[in-house]
Design an enzyme around this catalytic site. Structure first.
Site, PDB file in Angstrom:
ATOM      1  N   GLU A   1      18.318  82.222 118.417  1.00  0.00           N
ATOM      2  CA  GLU A   1      19.296  81.019 118.630  1.00  0.00           C
ATOM      3  C   GLU A   1      20.428  81.365 119.517  1.00  0.00           C
ATOM      4  OE1 GLU A   1      20.367  78.781 114.931  1.00  0.00           O
ATOM      5  OE2 GLU A   1      18.172  79.288 114.209  1.00  0.00           O
TER       6      GLU A   1
ATOM      7  N   GLU B   1      18.642  81.085 106.556  1.00  0.00           N
ATOM      8  CA  GLU B   1      20.057  81.060 105.984  1.00  0.00           C
ATOM      9  C   GLU B   1      19.935  81.106 104.662  1.00  0.00           C
ATOM     10  OE1 GLU B   1      22.061  77.790 107.856  1.00  0.00           O
ATOM     11  OE2 GLU B   1      21.403  78.522 109.939  1.00  0.00           O
TER      12      GLU B   1
HETATM   13  O1  G3I Z   1      16.683  62.851 116.420  1.00  0.00           O
HETATM   14  C1  G3I Z   1      17.716  62.048 115.844  1.00  0.00           C
HETATM   15  C2  G3I Z   1      17.824  60.661 116.686  1.00  0.00           C
HETATM   16  O2  G3I Z   1      16.601  60.007 116.658  1.00  0.00           O
HETATM   17  C3  G3I Z   1      19.051  59.866 116.152  1.00  0.00           C
HETATM   18  O3  G3I Z   1      19.291  58.598 116.999  1.00  0.00           O
HETATM   19  C4  G3I Z   1      20.172  60.694 115.834  1.00  0.00           C
HETATM   20  C5  G3I Z   1      21.287  60.055 115.434  1.00  0.00           C
HETATM   21  O4  G3I Z   1      22.456  60.982 115.428  1.00  0.00           O
HETATM   22  O5  G3I Z   1      20.063  62.062 115.099  1.00  0.00           O
HETATM   23  C6  G3I Z   1      18.842  62.751 115.781  1.00  0.00           C
HETATM   24  O6  G3I Z   1      18.596  63.964 114.956  1.00  0.00           O
HETATM   25  C7  G3I Z   1      19.728  64.754 115.025  1.00  0.00           C
HETATM   26  C8  G3I Z   1      19.060  66.139 115.353  1.00  0.00           C
HETATM   27  O7  G3I Z   1      20.017  67.176 115.201  1.00  0.00           O
HETATM   28  C9  G3I Z   1      18.407  66.072 116.654  1.00  0.00           C
HETATM   29  O8  G3I Z   1      19.451  65.963 117.695  1.00  0.00           O
HETATM   30  C10 G3I Z   1      20.301  65.101 113.526  1.00  0.00           C
HETATM   31  O9  G3I Z   1      21.076  63.812 113.298  1.00  0.00           O
HETATM   32  C11 G3I Z   1      21.323  66.134 113.485  1.00  0.00           C
HETATM   33  O10 G3I Z   1      21.684  66.452 112.200  1.00  0.00           O
HETATM   34  C12 G3I Z   1      20.681  67.423 114.051  1.00  0.00           C
HETATM   35  O11 G3I Z   1      21.453  68.788 114.134  1.00  0.00           O
HETATM   36  C13 G3I Z   1      20.774  69.816 114.119  1.00  0.00           C
HETATM   37  C14 G3I Z   1      21.118  70.674 112.988  1.00  0.00           C
HETATM   38  O12 G3I Z   1      20.517  71.933 113.308  1.00  0.00           O
HETATM   39  C15 G3I Z   1      20.590  70.120 111.881  1.00  0.00           C
HETATM   40  O13 G3I Z   1      19.097  70.132 111.957  1.00  0.00           O
HETATM   41  C16 G3I Z   1      21.380  70.192 115.525  1.00  0.00           C
HETATM   42  O14 G3I Z   1      21.158  69.677 116.645  1.00  0.00           O
HETATM   43  C17 G3I Z   1      20.896  71.834 115.642  1.00  0.00           C
HETATM   44  O15 G3I Z   1      21.355  72.511 116.780  1.00  0.00           O
HETATM   45  C18 G3I Z   1      21.139  72.542 114.317  1.00  0.00           C
HETATM   46  O16 G3I Z   1      20.574  73.721 114.609  1.00  0.00           O
HETATM   47  C19 G3I Z   1      20.829  75.015 113.437  1.00  0.00           C
HETATM   48  C20 G3I Z   1      19.403  75.759 113.494  1.00  0.00           C
HETATM   49  O17 G3I Z   1      18.466  74.696 113.007  1.00  0.00           O
HETATM   50  C21 G3I Z   1      19.505  76.663 112.262  1.00  0.00           C
HETATM   51  N1  G3I Z   1      20.940  77.724 112.795  1.00  0.00           N
HETATM   52  C22 G3I Z   1      22.062  76.796 112.939  1.00  0.00           C
HETATM   53  C23 G3I Z   1      21.857  75.880 113.944  1.00  0.00           C
HETATM   54  C24 G3I Z   1      23.054  75.301 114.303  1.00  0.00           C
HETATM   55  O18 G3I Z   1      23.625  74.481 113.117  1.00  0.00           O
END
Ligand code: G3I
Length: 393
Positions: free
Chosen positions: A300, A183
């Site tokens: 994705e 991105e």
């Molecule tokens: O794993 C921890 C968990 O231990 C903890 O209890 C919890 C508390 O909220 O957080 C968990 O981590 C989260 C992670 O997703 C796994 O679920 C993070 O807080 C959260 O910020 C993270 O969000 C992800 C986001 O990317 C940022 O990494 C989304 O699930 C994921 O769908 C999203 O995916 C992105 C791609 O990487 C790039 N393209 C866009 C796409 C959607 O935004």
């Protein structure tokens, strides 16, 4: 809601739903026209049956054509939900970790890496003869809080190269393809090159992208190195401009001999209301990317249903049609080698939180429902693989 859809719902309610033929319409066809025209295309979409021959899994249907199908996963879900893990194993030939290879899960601080979650996931895939993608080495999101306080223009290059070298060397030979930079284009930031004002750009200048790819190539000369981005799908001013900017970026990188091997198209579909899908424009974009000698991965794929009707019969058909309309164009391009959905079951989708429905109904964006049963989205993906031209190996 357009009168056309009201008409549809009215007709559906008046008739037994045995066939569902009245509402098997292509979401793009419906949305892009959003008027009551009974054009031949719309009539054809209405009659779409989503019938699939046989019970073969998505991974097997993809493999018959020399393609890969897979899904984004979280270690926590695979480890704690055996029936979900079984569905993933049955349907997927390639996985991508949602979080385990991102900075905020890998890097506890400047000196230390926490590889355990990623190691577990990579082991899970290899035990099941699956491939695994690496996502993502350089991104402006999912950066742990210490980065902002520690990184500066003097040490940013060392921090970037150390991260990439350490992570890519550890998994050398085990990763199908790396999203090296994610991105990097954001036209709203106003730069003539379309680059997003990320911490990496601000600290290192535009060459951070070349630096990242060259570092990754040195760490694992055999890995496929991918530039990954979203918003490349529709005939809208934003997406048209973004496709042009991404193509220009890839042209610049190739011209400089930067080792970029593929474009990752995220394909988060129907994020905005009523986007117009133009198959010819999307096909031309794919051809232009392929003409650079690049492969293409749909990385994705999912469909946001927040603006679609609550009625599940209608909604599922429109979502399925969105998948099929998109994949029928994408898979016709021989450079497209893989399709991954961003999750495989409505039981676990980021869209539940990120794009919830205003009516409170559960979102239904993925191939399997919350009980891991195949939906029309599954049929749409299966049909797309069945119709795709076979790739020469
Ligand atoms: O794993 C921890 C968990 O231990 C903890 O209890 C919890 C508390 O909220 O957080 C968990 O981590 C989260 C992670 O997703 C796994 O679920 C993070 O807080 C959260 O910020 C993270 O969000 C992800 C986001 O990317 C940022 O990494 C989304 O699930 C994921 O769908 C999203 O995916 C992105 C791609 O990487 C790039 N393209 C866009 C796409 C959607 O935004």
């Amino acid at each position: 809601m357009s009168t056309y859809l009201q008409h549809l719902i009215g007709r559906r309610r008046a008739m037994s739903l045995g066939f569902g033929t009245m509402i098997g319409m292509g979401a793009f066809t419906f949305i892009s026209q959003s008027k009551d025209a009974q054009s031949p295309i719309q009539e054809q979409a209405l009659r779409r049956s989503f019938i699939v021959a046989g019970e073969a899994s998505l991974r097997d249907r993809a493999a018959r054509k020399g393609l890969l199908y897979g899904s984004a996963v979280l270690r926590s879900k695979l480890a704690n939900d055996p029936e979900f893990a079984a569905s993933i194993t049955n349907e997927c030939s390639i996985l991508v970790p949602i979080g385990e290879l991102k900075w905020d899960m890998l890097r506890t601080d400047l000196e230390h890496f926490n590889f355990e979650p990623a190691d577990w996931l990579i082991e899970f895939t290899h035990k099941r003869n699956m491939l695994v993608r690496g996502h993502t080495l350089i991104w402006h999101e999912a950066l742990p809080s210490w980065v902002e306080s520690v990184m500066n223009s003097a040490n940013a290059k060392q921090i970037l190269t150390h991260h990439i070298s350490t992570v890519v060397k550890r998994y050398a030979g085990k990763i199908h393809s790396w999203d090296v930079v994610n991105e990097a284009i954001q036209l709203r930031d106003g730069r003539s090159d379309g680059l997003r004002n990320t911490p990496w750009l601000l600290m290192l200048g535009p060459d951070y992208i070349e630096m990242a790819f060259r570092t990754a190539a040195k760490a694992d000369p055999k890995a496929m190195l991918v530039y990954n981005d979203f918003g490349l799908d529709y005939d809208t001013p934003a997406d048209n401009a973004k496709r042009a900017a991404v193509l220009k970026l890839l042209e610049r990188l190739k011209l400089k001999g930067v080792p970029v091997h593929a474009l990752g198209i995220q394909a988060h579909l129907l994020r905005d209301k009523n986007p117009r899908f133009n198959p010819e424009k999307f096909k031309t974009f794919l051809q232009n990317v392929a003409s650079l000698g690049l492969k293409i991965l749909i990385t994705e794929l999912d469909v946001t249903d927040k603006t679609l009707p609550k009625d599940i019969q209608i909604r599922d058909r429109m979502v399925a049609a969105a998948y099929e309309d998109y994949l029928s164009v994408a898979l016709a391009e021989p450079a497209v080698i893989a399709v991954l959905t961003w999750g495989i079951s409505d039981r676990y989708t980021w869209l539940s939180k990120h794009d919830p429905r205003q009516d409170g109904a559960s979102v239904r964006p993925l191939p399997l429902d919350q009980n891991l049963k195949r939906k029309l989205v599954w049929n749409a993906i299966a049909r797309s693989f069945d119709k795709a031209p076979r790739r020469s190996s």
